[in-house]
Enzyme design. Sequence first.
Site, PDB file in Angstrom:
ATOM      1  N   HIS A 130       3.924  14.338   5.500  1.00 22.13           N
ATOM      2  CA  HIS A 130       3.657  15.768   5.241  1.00 22.13           C
ATOM      3  C   HIS A 130       4.187  16.506   6.224  1.00 22.13           C
ATOM      4  O   HIS A 130       3.965  16.187   7.644  1.00 22.13           O
ATOM      5  CB  HIS A 130       2.359  16.184   5.031  1.00 22.13           C
ATOM      6  N   CYS A 186      -1.638  -3.513   3.694  1.00 23.38           N
ATOM      7  CA  CYS A 186      -2.428  -4.541   3.675  1.00 23.38           C
ATOM      8  C   CYS A 186      -1.539  -5.876   3.318  1.00 23.38           C
ATOM      9  O   CYS A 186      -0.720  -5.846   2.468  1.00 23.38           O
ATOM     10  CB  CYS A 186      -3.372  -4.368   2.427  1.00 23.38           C
ATOM     11  N   SER A 194       0.777  -1.171  -0.199  1.00 22.06           N
ATOM     12  CA  SER A 194      -0.114   0.135  -0.014  1.00 22.06           C
ATOM     13  C   SER A 194       0.933   1.139   0.021  1.00 22.06           C
ATOM     14  O   SER A 194       1.502   1.426  -0.995  1.00 22.06           O
ATOM     15  CB  SER A 194      -1.080   0.071   1.142  1.00 22.06           C
TER      16      SER A 194
END
Lengths: 143, 143
Positions: free
Chosen positions: A85, A100, A80
Amino acid sequence: MDVPKNQIVNSFSNDEKFIHQGKHLLLELYKCDYEKLNDESFLRCSLNRAAKLANATVLNLISNKFDPQGVTAIALLAESHISIHTWPESNYSAVDIFTCGQNMVPELASQYLIKALRAKEHYLRVVDRNPPVEVPCQTRTVV
Amino acid sequence: MDVPKNQIVNSFSNDEKFIHQGKHLLLELYKCDYEKLNDESFLRCSLNRAAKLANATVLNLISNKFDPQGVTAIALLAESHISIHTWPESNYSAVDIFTCGQNMVPELASQYLIKALRAKEHYLRVVDRNPPVEVPCQTRTVV
């Protein structure tokens, strides 16, 4: 700053309706080191390192430096993604570790990033993503 | 498949401790069109379109096709990111729309992707991310 110190919340653990094969860590990092939050190269290396520690496979990694400060870096994983940020002016960073599959240990990536960015406080929410029962949710092969 | 039909949950709306400048939409799409979920080019275009509808600026877009099926596509935005991971074999997709700033309307991206992938059911959670008060959280300039 009125935020919980180093809390972990499993926000959806009581929801019995779903098969919890996808796990998404939402991590807020507070009081981080300014220079590290503004260092694009360092953050790219940190994502790579976090992914490897978590037993993930990095397929691609992109980043962007903002003006006057701040960085976004995103690693596309076979399992995934991990994204970060940063807002160095507030010593704050928002991290996502979405996995996942059974082989990856996203908590190790989380622990590494908390230390790497020298976060004095953090707030971690663990969110179960909700695939239908029949999703195998295993690492897939790159074409 | 025992999942809620077209639900929206604001999971952290009652938490008064934080300034809610960052918004993260966690969207599960069920019973989607198989072909669309397996079409890398279509998904790249869809992310671009979703971002524009939401008034976001795409700075970079990466994707990966898996074997035997499945796609991941991630758009790095000036306002944070949008990602999509698909499992066509289960007609399922997991979408993230993480935005920071007042100008973006992430709900429009969500609505568009629900329709574009022809999801017959979806489950949307709206999670407030928790920057410290002093984070301006505005769109920043690309270096």
